[in-house]
Motif scaffolding. Structure first.
Motif, PDB file in Angstrom:
ATOM      1  N   LYS A  40       2.537   2.462   2.471  1.00 25.20           N
ATOM      2  CA  LYS A  40       2.351   3.190   3.728  1.00 25.20           C
ATOM      3  C   LYS A  40       3.368   2.809   4.797  1.00 25.20           C
ATOM      4  CE  LYS A  40      -1.418   5.498   2.607  1.00 25.20           C
ATOM      5  NZ  LYS A  40      -1.442   6.985   2.560  1.00 25.20           N
ATOM      6  N   GLN A  88       5.819   4.330   9.449  1.00 24.53           N
ATOM      7  CA  GLN A  88       4.621   4.487   8.632  1.00 24.53           C
ATOM      8  C   GLN A  88       4.324   5.964   8.445  1.00 24.53           C
ATOM      9  OE1 GLN A  88       1.320   2.685  10.680  1.00 24.53           O
ATOM     10  NE2 GLN A  88       1.293   4.178  12.327  1.00 24.53           N
ATOM     11  N   TYR A  89       3.563   6.260   7.416  1.00 23.35           N
ATOM     12  CA  TYR A  89       3.156   7.639   7.177  1.00 23.35           C
ATOM     13  C   TYR A  89       2.186   8.084   8.264  1.00 23.35           C
ATOM     14  CZ  TYR A  89       5.176   8.399   2.540  1.00 23.35           C
ATOM     15  OH  TYR A  89       6.028   8.603   1.496  1.00 23.35           O
ATOM     16  N   LYS A  90       2.347   9.314   8.695  1.00 17.66           N
ATOM     17  CA  LYS A  90       1.399   9.858   9.655  1.00 17.66           C
ATOM     18  C   LYS A  90       0.046  10.022   8.985  1.00 17.66           C
ATOM     19  CE  LYS A  90       4.678  12.438  12.539  1.00 17.66           C
ATOM     20  NZ  LYS A  90       5.056  13.776  13.051  1.00 17.66           N
ATOM     21  N   SER A  91      -0.994   9.713   9.711  1.00 18.08           N
ATOM     22  CA  SER A  91      -2.336   9.803   9.157  1.00 18.08           C
ATOM     23  C   SER A  91      -2.736  11.258   8.962  1.00 18.08           C
ATOM     24  CB  SER A  91      -3.349   9.107  10.088  1.00 18.08           C
ATOM     25  OG  SER A  91      -3.332   9.709  11.358  1.00 18.08           O
ATOM     26  N   GLY A  92      -3.380  11.527   7.828  1.00 18.69           N
ATOM     27  CA  GLY A  92      -3.891  12.859   7.548  1.00 18.69           C
ATOM     28  C   GLY A  92      -2.843  13.885   7.221  1.00 18.69           C
ATOM     29  N   SER A 142      -0.149  15.633   4.625  1.00 17.24           N
ATOM     30  CA  SER A 142       0.145  15.790   3.211  1.00 17.24           C
ATOM     31  C   SER A 142       1.617  15.531   2.981  1.00 17.24           C
ATOM     32  CB  SER A 142      -0.215  17.213   2.744  1.00 17.24           C
ATOM     33  OG  SER A 142       0.215  17.414   1.412  1.00 17.24           O
ATOM     34  N   ARG A 174       0.815  -1.219   0.000  1.00 18.69           N
ATOM     35  CA  ARG A 174       0.000   0.000   0.000  1.00 18.69           C
ATOM     36  C   ARG A 174       0.844   1.262   0.000  1.00 18.69           C
ATOM     37  NH1 ARG A 174      -2.656   0.797   4.550  1.00 18.69           N
ATOM     38  NH2 ARG A 174      -1.230  -0.496   5.736  1.00 18.69           N
ATOM     39  N   LYS A 185       5.708   2.790  13.657  1.00 20.74           N
ATOM     40  CA  LYS A 185       4.496   1.991  13.715  1.00 20.74           C
ATOM     41  C   LYS A 185       4.488   1.102  14.951  1.00 20.74           C
ATOM     42  CE  LYS A 185       1.706  -1.364  11.209  1.00 20.74           C
ATOM     43  NZ  LYS A 185       1.611  -2.278  10.047  1.00 20.74           N
TER      44      LYS A 185
END
Length: 1317
Positions: A398, A426-430, A432, A396, A444
């Motif tokens: 991510k 992992q990418y931080k949620s929300g 950009s 994904r 993570k």
């Protein structure tokens, strides 16, 4: 790397073996070091070991020569569950090349390099000067290998002959860019480009299409001398000296390579490479050449960082790895991101696919620094050096996983060791990702330590390690080492478990690892490993879970432990991990198991008693086959508790499954697609059927059938369903033979019998199902798809699963329309054959089946219904588009669809019945059943009408045949299906088109379903068409259904009641109908059958007519007086509404009041809002004609009416006039007689005032009865108390009270003398 401790007798000796020891003995379970393998290969022909993987020169007649000699059933229960599984041999051309090199006495690993490409599912090996490429998903029989010659100019550069075989980097590119999991899995060959790079000389070779028939010359690019001068950065003085001797020596080698197709440009791809001196290079490959360009980026991040004790964490060897963020790009994407791993950071770059490809940096994240929350904290006590070794990204894009090695020193013992760990970001949620200044990544999970204390390795060994992610168990990773070992790391039960891939020593090194891509996008695949000499092997999920052990103090290499004194303790740990861990793991194996699929593989712990029961059952059944005797079988099986487990885990169900799923030993995989044309397939299926029938006889004679029927109904159902599926598979095989024969007569002699057999939609479907089974069961990977399909009988539902998921690939929109029809009919015929055969088997063997309550047949399950619906809906679409096509082909398509519809609806009916019997919620299933039924049958009937019209035009001129006769014959089968499944709409249309009232009445009598059945539907259709007289006349024949219908249609109920002389009921019905509101007046508005009629709202005049009819009926019935009074009161209220309308302005309000019936409360409020004297009095009239209960319930509204009446006159002016003029009693009466208060009092309290029910004085008295002072709580207790609140009451109160008193005495005809208040 390391091995689990089970079944290892020589683990201690292996632990103590140093790097310079001789090769191991014959029974050594590991691959020795490279130099030892080379020494043994020199004399291996006369003295090769008796065990282990066969050497390349050994003959390979069948798969039995390549795997341990054990029984290999469908689950591999008789095999060691913690061992890897052989899944694929090298193509023969690779074996031939290896043999050629061996005979030349070339060192074992010279010229040997290889890898696996996850995105394209290809494996590759370089032997000598040849590159071999094949799909590792293909079975051995269909393995097609592409052989590419490496140009001699590339081989001559840099003295390749002295290399160690690790100097090649390879990338494959798909031109179509379609994600692998969504592509047609039957056809493995994607048209791909290959980029081969020599990491030391930087020479590039580019093949733009390796699968094209005409092999074109590759594009070659050699590093130039100016590139060395410009880009090479000397590491030390020795490198500078070598550069003066040979310009190529100055080139810093590449360590990572990635490639991607450039959208909208044919045969153009971009390649990115990183070198160990901090450089990033871009190569644009096209047919015209390869353009080299250095990517300039900020290399300040690669500057050395000072560590603890003055040690320098240098940037030598970095950047380490390149990887695309998303492995499957979209063709429409105009850019693509990739990650770069440096010595302490991760960088994200963006490649813009414009006319001039541009590479730009997006963001960077520090993973090794002073903040432990961001990654790994450095400068800790004992920590000397940290190496990020490799990076991988999940599917994904991510989650990022990084393999890290840390050099540490124990301050107590002063011993040095290396710690290996996994860092997951992992990418931080929300967030950009366009903003490069923000921190875009977060941890993570805490850092996962793989090996806490391992021996110290040199830096070259560390940099050779590779990381792979995405395999099963979910979240596991595999780590590859330079010495040819592979270790799977799996976080399980709050601890890390390690599993080493280990083969006997003549298997060679592990070259690379990948996964078996699942046919389902949401699923992961098993790990697969490419070995140097022994082909491709898989590591089952069960092996990782059961064979994983706690991390010992070992290195990830084959070398011994750094602490030799801990060998015994390590062996103890290994033994403990091997013997105890599997028992602990099995209880939670489901947590790490497969994702949901049609056939779920569950790792279930089998007790010794289960083993005993299964062994005993097998022996008893074997004895029965030989002697036919079953004495004592039931008692013996009961003692082993064979009847305890239920459903598929039951030993009887497992035995049945093993019978129908047996792999034929004599189906050799060297025959390829010919297997489908072999008579042995049919004979093997018949043998299985005979054996399964024998098994059923054993159950009956031993009375095990009775025991199962009473205790394990689901298990007995499963056993019999195996018989159904086996019968269906045999018929499907016969269908395939018939299709092949029909096609052979149609195509002529230009095609071989084999080509005919392996073509067609059914063949493609067989390939899909077989491929899916091979990927989900790694034990079957070396088998042909067709062989797997005809062997895995118990998974026959997979036919419908693949039909649902892969129909767009089996029948392509690009195919000619006639071919689409032919292939659709072929698939429909296959579905009908399978299901009908299963139904017939059940009908013939019904006495064997357990009571059906709550048991859902397999062909009624969701996956089967969806598969049939997919092909049925596709055929419907073809029918709609086939109006321009050949009539005969369209008729054939209709016939197949009609048959498929019948089978599909039977499956739905069975599923609904099972849910009803189980007491489960079935509303959703029922709605789906009805919806699909109506779509199919209505569409089919429409096609019948079109056929009939066309045929009637041809026949009527010659024979004078009526259309109704043709239609009756054509729709007979459809009529039967519609009747069976209660498709009332189709039945009604057929009867209307046939104009057959007798047929209609017969169907109404036969279809007596719930809520009136078909009769109710017919009455409703007559109602919608406003044929009321026909409805009532037909209803006389169906009184119960008519009664049910008229309860919801009161606009006709009164007519029926009058016909039955039920006048009082008719009056009541008419009364309710006259006063009904729009939402409830006609129930068809809710049912939505005819919006044009159902939404008609009766006007006020219509309501008056209904009330008058109600009055007449009430007079004719009983209790006429009370009913008539109520009706008359409602008539007066209706008349009041008409009067009120006259005072309303011509706007929307007046239109609304004229169209609908207002309730009394709405009428009163409307009068108060208008503030007119006439309407003020109308409000009291409405109150009068309602009822006592209404007046009591709306007392506050009545108070407002009195206040409003008082406001209609100027009492202050009247009081002043009476004072100035000195009114007499007669003048006072005369002047007050015109006030609203006087008239309201006369209307409500006068002698002639009429009301329905009790009078106003029962709700609101006129005068205050007591002489006590008025308090606040009594302000609304009478009309008098209400009027005292008027603003003029202090001045004209006497006059106001005189008005209401005189009004209450007024009789409407004579004047009365006023009396003093």
């Amino acid at each position: 790397m390391f091995s689990p401790g089970t079944k290892r007798s020589n683990a201690s000796s292996r632990t103590r073996r140093g790097p310079n020891l001789g090769h191991a003995g014959t029974g050594s379970p590991v691959t020795p070091l490279a130099e030892n393998r080379r020494s043994s290969s020199d004399n291996s022909v006369p003295n090769r070991p008796s065990t282990g993987t066969p050497a390349p020169w050994a003959p390979r007649l069948s798969v039995l020569a390549r795997i341990p000699t054990v029984s290999k059933n469908e689950k591999g229960d008789d095999m060691d569950p913690i061992k890897p599984v052989y899944v694929g041999e090298f193509p023969q051309v690779v074996r031939d090349e290896q043999t050629k090199l061996l005979h030349k006495r070339v060192p074992g690993d010279a010229f040997i390099s290889g890898g696996m490409e996850k995105g394209t599912s290809i494996a590759w090996i370089i032997c000598g000067s040849r590159l071999f490429i094949w799909s590792y998903l293909s079975p051995a029989v269909s393995k097609k290998c592409v052989v590419l010659e490496i140009p001699s100019i590339v081989l001559e550069r840099g003295d390749i002959g002295k290399s160690d075989g690790k100097c090649w980097l390879l990338c494959a590119v798909n031109w179509d860019g379609t994600p692998r999991r969504t592509k047609k899995v039957v056809e493995h060959h994607n048209y791909a480009a290959i980029i081969l790079c020599n990491r030391k000389t930087r020479a590039f070779v580019y093949w733009h299409d390796i699968y094209s028939e005409g092999k074109s010359a590759p594009v070659i690019s050699i590093a130039s001398s100016n590139e060395s001068e410009v880009t090479s950065t000397p590491i030390n003085a020795k490198t500078t000296l070598n550069k003066q001797r040979n310009i190529l020596t100055g080139l810093c080698p590449f360590n990572s390579l990635i490639a991607s197709a450039v959208p909208n440009l044919q045969h153009v791809c971009i390649v990115l490479a990183s070198s160990s001196n901090g450089e990033l290079w871009q190569f644009l490959c096209s047919l015209s050449g390869i353009k080299r360009q250095k990517v300039y980026w900020d290399t300040s991040s690669l500057s050395s960082q000072s560590g603890d004790g003055g040690q320098v964490i240098g940037s030598r060897g970095y950047p380490r790895s390149l990887i695309w963020r998303f492995s499957h790009p979209s063709v429409q994407e105009s850019n693509r991101q990739f990650f770069v791993l440096t010595d302490y950071e991760i960088h994200c770059f963006d490649v813009e696919f414009s006319s001039d490809v541009k590479v730009s940096k997006v963001w960077s994240h520090e993973i090794i620094g002073t903040d432990g929350d961001l990654g790994i904290k450095r400068d800790l006590a004992g920590q000397k050096r940290i190496w990020p070794l490799d990076v991988q990204v999940d599917s994904r894009g991510k989650v990022i996983t990084i393999l890290v090695a840390t050099f540490c020193k124990d301050r107590v013992s002063s011993s040095s060791y290396t710690q290996y760990s996994l860092l997951t970001m992992q990418y931080k949620s929300g967030l950009s990702i366009e903003v490069s200044q923000e921190r875009v990544l977060e941890k993570k999970a805490p850092i996962q330590v793989i090996i806490p204390k391992a021996r110290v390795e040199d830096e070259d060994f560390l940099f050779s390690m590779k990381l792979r992610v995405g395999g099963k168990p979910s979240g596991s990773t595999i780590i590859l080492s330079n010495d040819g070992t592979a270790t799977v790391s799996h976080y399980y039960r709050n601890s890390t478990r390690l599993y080493q891939f280990d083969l006997p020593y003549d298997a060679g090194k592990v070259l690379d690892a990948s996964i078996l891509p699942s046919t389902d996008a949401a699923e992961e695949g098993a790990w697969v490993v490419l070995t140097e000499k022994a082909g491709i092997w898989a590591i089952p999920e069960k092996a990782v879970i059961l064979g994983g052990v706690e991390p010992p103090e070992r290195s990830l290499s084959r070398k011994g432990s750094s602490n030799e004194g801990s060998a015994q303790e390590e062996q103890k740990n290994l033994s403990f991990g091997g013997n105890v861990a599997p028992r602990r793991a099995s209880s939670e194996a489901l947590d790490a198991g497969d994702r949901q699929r049609a056939v779920v593989g569950v790792i279930a712990h089998r007790s010794a008693q289960d083993e005993e029961s299964e062994t005993l059952l097998g022996q008893l059944f074997h004895d029965f086959q030989l002697s036919g005797k079953v004495e004592g079988s039931l008692e013996k099986l009961q003692r082993t508790r064979a009847f305890e487990r239920g459903e598929e885990t039951n030993v009887f169900a497992r035995m049945s499954k093993s019978i129908v799923d047996t792999l034929a030993k004599h189906w050799t995989t060297t025959r390829g697609a010919e297997i489908l044309a072999m008579a042995v397939v049919s004979s093997q299926l018949l043998e299985k059927q005979q054996k399964h029938q024998k098994f059923l006889q054993f159950l009956a004679l031993s009375k095990c059938h009775e025991e199962l029927c009473s205790r394990q109904r689901h298990s007995l159902q499963t056993i019999l369903e195996h018989g159904e599926k086996l019968a269906g598979m045999i018929q499907l095989r016969e269908l395939q033979n018939i299709i092949g024969q029909n096609r052979s007569t149609g195509v002529g002699s230009s095609h071989s019998s084999q080509e005919i057999q392996i073509s067609g939609a059914l063949w493609d479907l067989i390939q899909f199902v077989g491929e899916r089974a091979r990927r989900s069961t790694v034990l079957l990977m070396d088998r042909d798809n067709a062989e797997v399909f005809y062997s895995k009988v118990s998974d026959l539902e997979e036919v419908f699963y693949c039909l649902d998921r892969q129909l767009e690939y089996i029948i392509s929109a690009e195919q000619p329309f006639g071919v689409q029809i032919q292939r659709a009919c072929e698939l429909s015929n296959a579905c009908v054959t399978i299901v009908r055969t299963a139904m017939n088997y059940k009908s013939e063997h019904h006495i064997w089946y357990p009571p059906p309550e709550g048991l859902t047949p397999w062909y009624c399950k969701h996956v089967v219904r969806n598969g049939m619906w997919s092909i049925a809906s596709f055929m419907l679409q073809l029918l709609k588009e086939a109006s321009r096509f050949d009539v005969s082909a369209k008729s054939d398509l209709y016939t197949h669809l009609e048959t498929l519809t019948e089978v599909l609806l039977e499956a739905y009916a069975g599923a609904v019945s099972a849910k009803v019997e189980l007491g489960e919620d079935h509303k959703g299933l029922l709605d789906e059943y009805w919806s699909r039924r109506d779509v199919l049958l209505n569409s089919l009937y429409q096609q019948v009408k079109e056929f009939v019209e066309a045929r009637h035009q041809d026949l009527s001129e010659e024979t004078g045949v009526h259309m109704e006769e043709i239609l009756r014959k054509s729709c007979s089968q459809l009529l039967s299906i519609a009747k069976r499944h209660e498709c009332y709409d189709s039945l009604w249309k057929i009867c209307c088109d046939l104009n057959d009232s007798e047929l209609l009445r017969n169907l109404m009598h036969e279809s007596m379903g719930p809520n009136g059945g078909f009769s109710y539907f017919v009455l409703k259709q007559l109602y919608v068409s406003r044929k009321f007289s026909e409805l009532l006349r037909l209803g006389e024949e169906f009184p119960e259904e008519l009664s049910i219908f008229l309860k919801h249609h009161q606009d006709l109920l009164w007519l029926h009641e009058l016909f039955l002389h039920q006048f009082s009921s008719a009056s009541e019905t008419l009364h309710l109908l006259a006063l009904s509101q729009p939402e409830s007046s006609i129930s068809e508005a809710e049912e939505g059958t005819d919006p044009s009629y159902a939404n008609v709202v009766p006007k006020l005049q219509d309501r008056k007519h209904l009330l008058n009819l109600s009055k007449i009926a009430a007079i004719a019935g009983e209790d006429a007086e009370s009913n008539v009074k109520r009706i008359e009161a409602d008539l007066k209220i209706l008349k009041l509404q008409e009067e009120i309308m006259k005072f309303l302005p011509d706007d929307e309000t007046k239109q609304t009041v004229g169209e609908q019936l207002l309730n009394p409360e709405e009428l009163i409020k409307l009068c108060l809002e208008m503030k007119r004297p006439e309407l003020s009095l109308c409000a009291f009239d409405v109150f009068a004609w309602t009822s006592s209960s209404f007046r009591k319930a709306h007392k506050n509204l009545l108070d407002e009416c009195w206040k409003n009446a008082a406001d209609q006159d100027d009492w202050s002016e009247l009081y002043q006039a009476s004072t100035v003029e000195g009114w007499t009693d007669e003048e006072t009466l005369q002047n007050l007689n015109h006030t609203v208060l006087f008239k309201a009092s006369s209307r409500c309290y006068g002698p002639l005032g009429e009301t329905f029910g009790e009078g106003f004085d029962q709700v609101l008295p006129l005068r205050q009865e007591t002489l006590e002072p008025l308090v606040k709580k009594d302000l609304g207790s009478s009309v008098e108390s209400i009027l005292t609140q008027h603003k003029d009451y202090p001045e004209a109160g006497k006059l106001i009270l005189t008005a209401i008193m005189l009004g209450s005495l007024q009789d409407g005809g004579e004047e009365v003398s006023p009396s003093p208040i």
